[in-house]
Write a protein that holds these residues in place. Structure first.
Motif, PDB file in Angstrom:
ATOM      1  N   LYS A  64       3.207 -23.181  27.880  1.00 36.99           N
ATOM      2  CA  LYS A  64       3.234 -22.303  29.053  1.00 36.99           C
ATOM      3  C   LYS A  64       3.885 -23.007  30.244  1.00 36.99           C
ATOM      4  O   LYS A  64       4.720 -22.418  30.953  1.00 36.99           O
ATOM      5  CB  LYS A  64       1.816 -21.860  29.422  1.00 36.99           C
ATOM      6  N   LEU A  65       3.507 -24.246  30.465  1.00 39.43           N
ATOM      7  CA  LEU A  65       4.121 -25.003  31.552  1.00 39.43           C
ATOM      8  C   LEU A  65       5.608 -25.246  31.288  1.00 39.43           C
ATOM      9  O   LEU A  65       6.454 -25.084  32.174  1.00 39.43           O
ATOM     10  CB  LEU A  65       3.392 -26.337  31.727  1.00 39.43           C
ATOM     11  N   THR A  66       5.920 -25.615  30.068  1.00 40.61           N
ATOM     12  CA  THR A  66       7.316 -25.864  29.705  1.00 40.61           C
ATOM     13  C   THR A  66       8.146 -24.584  29.829  1.00 40.61           C
ATOM     14  O   THR A  66       9.320 -24.624  30.211  1.00 40.61           O
ATOM     15  CB  THR A  66       7.403 -26.411  28.275  1.00 40.61           C
ATOM     16  N   PHE A  67       7.533 -23.454  29.531  1.00 45.45           N
ATOM     17  CA  PHE A  67       8.207 -22.160  29.622  1.00 45.45           C
ATOM     18  C   PHE A  67       8.697 -21.901  31.052  1.00 45.45           C
ATOM     19  O   PHE A  67       9.842 -21.495  31.277  1.00 45.45           O
ATOM     20  CB  PHE A  67       7.244 -21.072  29.165  1.00 45.45           C
ATOM     21  N   VAL A  68       7.829 -22.166  32.027  1.00 43.08           N
ATOM     22  CA  VAL A  68       8.202 -21.966  33.431  1.00 43.08           C
ATOM     23  C   VAL A  68       9.359 -22.897  33.812  1.00 43.08           C
ATOM     24  O   VAL A  68      10.329 -22.488  34.452  1.00 43.08           O
ATOM     25  CB  VAL A  68       7.002 -22.199  34.356  1.00 43.08           C
ATOM     26  N   LEU A  69       9.254 -24.155  33.405  1.00 41.20           N
ATOM     27  CA  LEU A  69      10.319 -25.114  33.707  1.00 41.20           C
ATOM     28  C   LEU A  69      11.630 -24.722  33.022  1.00 41.20           C
ATOM     29  O   LEU A  69      12.708 -24.933  33.577  1.00 41.20           O
ATOM     30  CB  LEU A  69       9.895 -26.515  33.266  1.00 41.20           C
ATOM     31  N   SER A  70      11.527 -24.131  31.831  1.00 41.76           N
ATOM     32  CA  SER A  70      12.734 -23.697  31.105  1.00 41.76           C
ATOM     33  C   SER A  70      13.450 -22.567  31.843  1.00 41.76           C
ATOM     34  O   SER A  70      14.683 -22.529  31.908  1.00 41.76           O
ATOM     35  CB  SER A  70      12.373 -23.249  29.692  1.00 41.76           C
ATOM     36  N   LEU A 190      11.223 -23.211  42.511  1.00 42.30           N
ATOM     37  CA  LEU A 190      10.362 -23.446  41.356  1.00 42.30           C
ATOM     38  C   LEU A 190       8.954 -23.016  41.734  1.00 42.30           C
ATOM     39  O   LEU A 190       8.250 -23.710  42.462  1.00 42.30           O
ATOM     40  CB  LEU A 190      10.380 -24.916  40.944  1.00 42.30           C
ATOM     41  N   TRP A 191       8.569 -21.838  41.269  1.00 40.20           N
ATOM     42  CA  TRP A 191       7.273 -21.252  41.587  1.00 40.20           C
ATOM     43  C   TRP A 191       6.425 -21.178  40.318  1.00 40.20           C
ATOM     44  O   TRP A 191       6.904 -20.764  39.259  1.00 40.20           O
ATOM     45  CB  TRP A 191       7.435 -19.850  42.155  1.00 40.20           C
ATOM     46  N   LEU A 192       5.167 -21.545  40.457  1.00 38.94           N
ATOM     47  CA  LEU A 192       4.238 -21.538  39.327  1.00 38.94           C
ATOM     48  C   LEU A 192       3.003 -20.733  39.703  1.00 38.94           C
ATOM     49  O   LEU A 192       2.310 -21.042  40.676  1.00 38.94           O
ATOM     50  CB  LEU A 192       3.835 -22.971  38.960  1.00 38.94           C
ATOM     51  N   ASN A 193       2.727 -19.704  38.921  1.00 38.37           N
ATOM     52  CA  ASN A 193       1.569 -18.837  39.144  1.00 38.37           C
ATOM     53  C   ASN A 193       0.328 -19.495  38.553  1.00 38.37           C
ATOM     54  O   ASN A 193       0.146 -19.505  37.339  1.00 38.37           O
ATOM     55  CB  ASN A 193       1.833 -17.470  38.500  1.00 38.37           C
ATOM     56  N   GLY A 194      -0.519 -20.056  39.425  1.00 43.42           N
ATOM     57  CA  GLY A 194      -1.693 -20.789  38.965  1.00 43.42           C
ATOM     58  C   GLY A 194      -2.665 -19.953  38.141  1.00 43.42           C
ATOM     59  O   GLY A 194      -3.035 -20.344  37.029  1.00 43.42           O
ATOM     60  N   ARG A 200      -3.176 -18.277  30.638  1.00 39.68           N
ATOM     61  CA  ARG A 200      -2.105 -18.315  29.633  1.00 39.68           C
ATOM     62  C   ARG A 200      -1.370 -16.973  29.570  1.00 39.68           C
ATOM     63  O   ARG A 200      -1.028 -16.467  28.501  1.00 39.68           O
ATOM     64  CB  ARG A 200      -2.650 -18.689  28.256  1.00 39.68           C
ATOM     65  N   ASN A 201      -1.103 -16.414  30.749  1.00 37.37           N
ATOM     66  CA  ASN A 201      -0.475 -15.101  30.878  1.00 37.37           C
ATOM     67  C   ASN A 201       1.037 -15.282  31.033  1.00 37.37           C
ATOM     68  O   ASN A 201       1.540 -15.535  32.124  1.00 37.37           O
ATOM     69  CB  ASN A 201      -1.065 -14.377  32.091  1.00 37.37           C
ATOM     70  N   SER A 202       1.766 -15.166  29.942  1.00 40.55           N
ATOM     71  CA  SER A 202       3.206 -15.398  29.964  1.00 40.55           C
ATOM     72  C   SER A 202       3.937 -14.416  30.863  1.00 40.55           C
ATOM     73  O   SER A 202       4.904 -14.781  31.547  1.00 40.55           O
ATOM     74  CB  SER A 202       3.778 -15.330  28.546  1.00 40.55           C
ATOM     75  N   ALA A 203       3.509 -13.150  30.877  1.00 44.65           N
ATOM     76  CA  ALA A 203       4.177 -12.144  31.703  1.00 44.65           C
ATOM     77  C   ALA A 203       4.044 -12.502  33.176  1.00 44.65           C
ATOM     78  O   ALA A 203       5.017 -12.399  33.944  1.00 44.65           O
ATOM     79  CB  ALA A 203       3.590 -10.764  31.427  1.00 44.65           C
TER      80      ALA A 203
END
Length: 238
Positions: A64-70, A190-194, A200-203
């Motif tokens: 999930k974290l890697t997905f955001v960075l990707s 680079l924004w991350l929805n805490g 673990r909400n990919s959407a």
């Protein structure tokens, strides 16, 4: 009659690594290279640590974290995302972060690859997922990253369901906005929805990441990276 003297056993190749060994980075690296790729050791503050087996929480938060960075990397030419890659930080430090995001050398980045394709120098952002390693990730490893020149350090503590985002240049921790959105200072946009990450909400993670890269700050960062690249190409010898 004298007892027979036992002959010393001769060994070939480097000595093995053990948890708690103290050594410098060149010696650690020499020994570590003899191990198969599925065996993970790190050198943190001159001390050897062997990675523990990974449980469900680590294994499900990591992508999930890697997905955001990707998503961010794909929208930001001049960056490189890597996971679980050996990083040579200094004489007593060779970690293997869960994820890292770096500005490429030709775009003004502070890290580079040496002749054997290992990364040397500090990535700009490092991510660790901490469970059994919380004490290491939040203390010794944080100190190593700070001293090496990492700009931002993100630690997800899965047991506590907490995210810690350190901005090392200012020596302070970042905080999310009132919606729980974390925003990098080093990587604009680079924004991350805490809350979405914890769930673990990919959407939710995708929507927030896309909002970040649509900001004027991200557009300005793209221009900055391209300008650094142009300056690099104009240097003598290029």
């Amino acid at each position: 009659m004298k007892a027979p003297v036992a002959k010393a056993r001769r060994t070939t190749g480097p000595l093995p690594l053990y948890n708690g060994d103290h050594m410098n980075q060149p010696e650690f690296h020499r020994r570590y290279e003899t191990y198969p790729e599925d065996v993970t050791y790190e050198l943190i503050g001159g001390i050897v640590y062997m990675a523990s087996p990974l449980k469900r929480q680590h294994g499900t938060y990591d992508p999930k974290l890697t997905f955001v960075l990707s998503i961010y990397e794909a929208a930001t030419p001049g960056l490189e995302l890597a996971t679980n890659m050996t990083t040579i930080l200094g004489e007593e430090s060779e970690p293997q972060p869960d994820a890292m995001l770096r500005i490429l050398t030709e775009h003004g980045g502070q890290s580079r690859y040496h002749e054997h394709d290992y990364l040397v120098g500090a990535p700009d952002l490092v991510v660790e997922i901490a469970h059994s390693t919380r004490a290491i990730d939040m203390n010794r490893k944080r100190t190593d990253y700070l001293q090496a020149g990492v700009q931002e350090y993100v630690v997800l503590c899965v047991e506590e369901r907490e995210l810690h985002w350190f901005h090392f240049p200012s020596r302070r921790k970042l905080k999310p906005d009132r919606h729980g959105i974390w925003k990098s200072h080093v990587f604009p946009g680079l924004w991350l929805n805490g809350p979405a990450l914890i769930a673990r909400n990919s959407a939710g993670l995708t929507a927030t990441a896309q909002q970040g890269i649509a900001t004027p700050e991200h557009a300005a960062f793209l221009e900055h990276l391209q300008a650094a690249r142009d300056r690099s190409l104009k240097r003598p010898g290029r």
